[in-house]
Design an enzyme around this catalytic site. Structure first.
Site, PDB file in Angstrom:
ATOM      1  N   ASP A   1     -35.331  -1.870   8.573  1.00  0.00           N
ATOM      2  CA  ASP A   1     -35.994  -0.724   9.294  1.00  0.00           C
ATOM      3  C   ASP A   1     -36.715   0.333   7.954  1.00  0.00           C
ATOM      4  OD1 ASP A   1     -35.358  -1.234  11.897  1.00  0.00           O
ATOM      5  OD2 ASP A   1     -33.265  -0.610  11.398  1.00  0.00           O
TER       6      ASP A   1
ATOM      7  N   ASP B   1     -36.591  -5.899  17.149  1.00  0.00           N
ATOM      8  CA  ASP B   1     -37.012  -4.372  16.408  1.00  0.00           C
ATOM      9  C   ASP B   1     -37.901  -4.522  15.110  1.00  0.00           C
ATOM     10  OD1 ASP B   1     -34.327  -4.422  17.662  1.00  0.00           O
ATOM     11  OD2 ASP B   1     -33.801  -2.440  17.109  1.00  0.00           O
TER      12      ASP B   1
END
Length: 378
Positions: A88, A149
């Site tokens: 991320d 994601d």
């Protein structure tokens, strides 16, 4: 449609939150109050991104000063490698230092963002050709995992390749998008949350979920990442397969919405009056639809459908899920869901929901599209 009222409400709440949050970062809320941390979570870039959006819209220096303070904090986080053993990095640095570079052309912000791209690139695993989602390289539980994601982390790599003329960033981003398309998007256009490979050989093992209802279900926020993420990969590569995949997963998402056009937390969770919504998933899709529509010709048979559903979903978020009229509210969108099975904030504010809601409003009203790519890129 005029979205000015919703934007002005968001600016007012964000300004109050600058004082409330101080040097800390919001994550998710409990009972209407945001949990704050010292820049240790995967979500911290969204607060920075909101501040940059508010500054671009208003030119109020209070937002800029607060945004720059967050970037300085992200400098420290990278220097000290604080909780960066995950993919991320794009969520963290595209919306903080890359945003500062895009808005102000600050060279130090550009340098920081390139360093962050290097951190992300080190998660590339050649056997299997993927970016490891979570954990250290030698973590036996996580070494073979990818999750959908990651599509929103890839713009950091595409951008770094454009900035440096180094093809290795772009290569990894394209391969990750291709693997996601091949293994996470199912034949009926639904999606797995996560997929596993043998980390030694790269052999595909199978799909699963981490936050969804079941391994075979479709977690709505994961599907939402697919809508926006594949559209962004198309922007950078012009590969028509990515555009087509964005359209497919978008149509699946939209066709499975309840009557008020805002998603439940999982499309396969038993639907009833007590089933949790995830307004953050719908906010991501609204922002993703704006991006997707920008790539469709006027004659595209899907364009009018996506435009209609974009307005319906945004109207519902504004009218039924926003905190407009609640002056003391810390968040912008109610009824988000973080991790239902884990019992974590299944019905409250999510900072990424607030960010994508505001990004979509800004883009629809003022053409301020966020920080996934350079302004001159098309």
């Amino acid at each position: 449609m005029d979205w000015t009222k919703a934007i002005e409400d968001a600016l007012s709440k964000t300004l109050k939150n600058i004082d409330r949050f101080g040097a800390k970062f919001p994550h998710v809320s409990q009972n209407g109050t945001y949990e704050l941390n010292d820049n240790t979570d995967w979500t911290n870039g969204f607060w920075s991104g909101m501040l940059w959006l508010c500054y671009e819209y208003s030119q109020d220096e209070r937002y800029r000063q607060a945004a720059e303070a967050t970037v300085a904090n992200f400098r420290k986080r990278l220097d000290n490698h604080v909780v960066l053993d995950h993919h991320d990095i794009g969520f963290l640095y595209s919306l903080s230092s890359k945003a500062q570079w895009i808005v102000t052309k600050d060279e130090q912000a550009r340098k920081l963002t390139l360093e962050a791209a290097d951190v992300l690139l080190r998660r590339w695993r050649e056997p299997g050709g993927y970016i490891q989602a979570w954990g250290a390289k030698d973590d036996p539980k996580e070494a073979g995992r990818i999750i959908i994601d990651c599509l929103l982390n890839l713009p950091l790599l595409y951008w770094a390749s454009e900035q440096t003329d180094d093809p290795s960033y772009r290569y990894a981003a394209i391969k990750q998008a291709e693997q996601t398309r091949r293994y996470l998007v199912r034949g009926d256009d639904s999606s797995y949350h996560t997929f596993f490979f043998n980390p030694e050989t790269g052999e595909p093992i199978g799909g699963a979920t981490h936050q969804g209802f079941s391994n075979g279900s479709t977690w709505t926020r994961g599907q939402a990442w697919g809508v926006y993420g594949f559209a962004l990969s198309y922007r950078y590569t012009k590969n028509p397969l990515f555009l087509n995949t964005s359209k497919r997963v978008a149509r699946y998402f939209l066709e499975h919405l309840p009557e008020d056009h805002v998603a439940y937390w999982d499309f396969n969770a038993p639907a009833g009056p007590d089933t949790y919504r995830d307004s953050s998933a719908s906010a991501i899709v609204v922002a993703g639809l704006v991006e997707l529509i920008s790539h469709l010709d006027a004659g595209d048979p899907d364009r009018s459908y996506f435009e209609e559903m974009l307005v319906k979903s945004m109207n519902s978020l504004v009218e039924r899920y926003s905190t407009i009229g609640e002056d003391d509210a810390e968040g912008l969108l109610k009824h988000g869901s973080y991790y239902v099975h884990g019992g974590l904030s299944p019905d409250d504010y999510m900072i990424w929901g607030d960010y994508f809601y505001l990004e979509a409003l800004m883009r629809m009203e003022k053409g301020i599209h966020g920080y996934w790519y350079e302004r001159e890129s098309k």
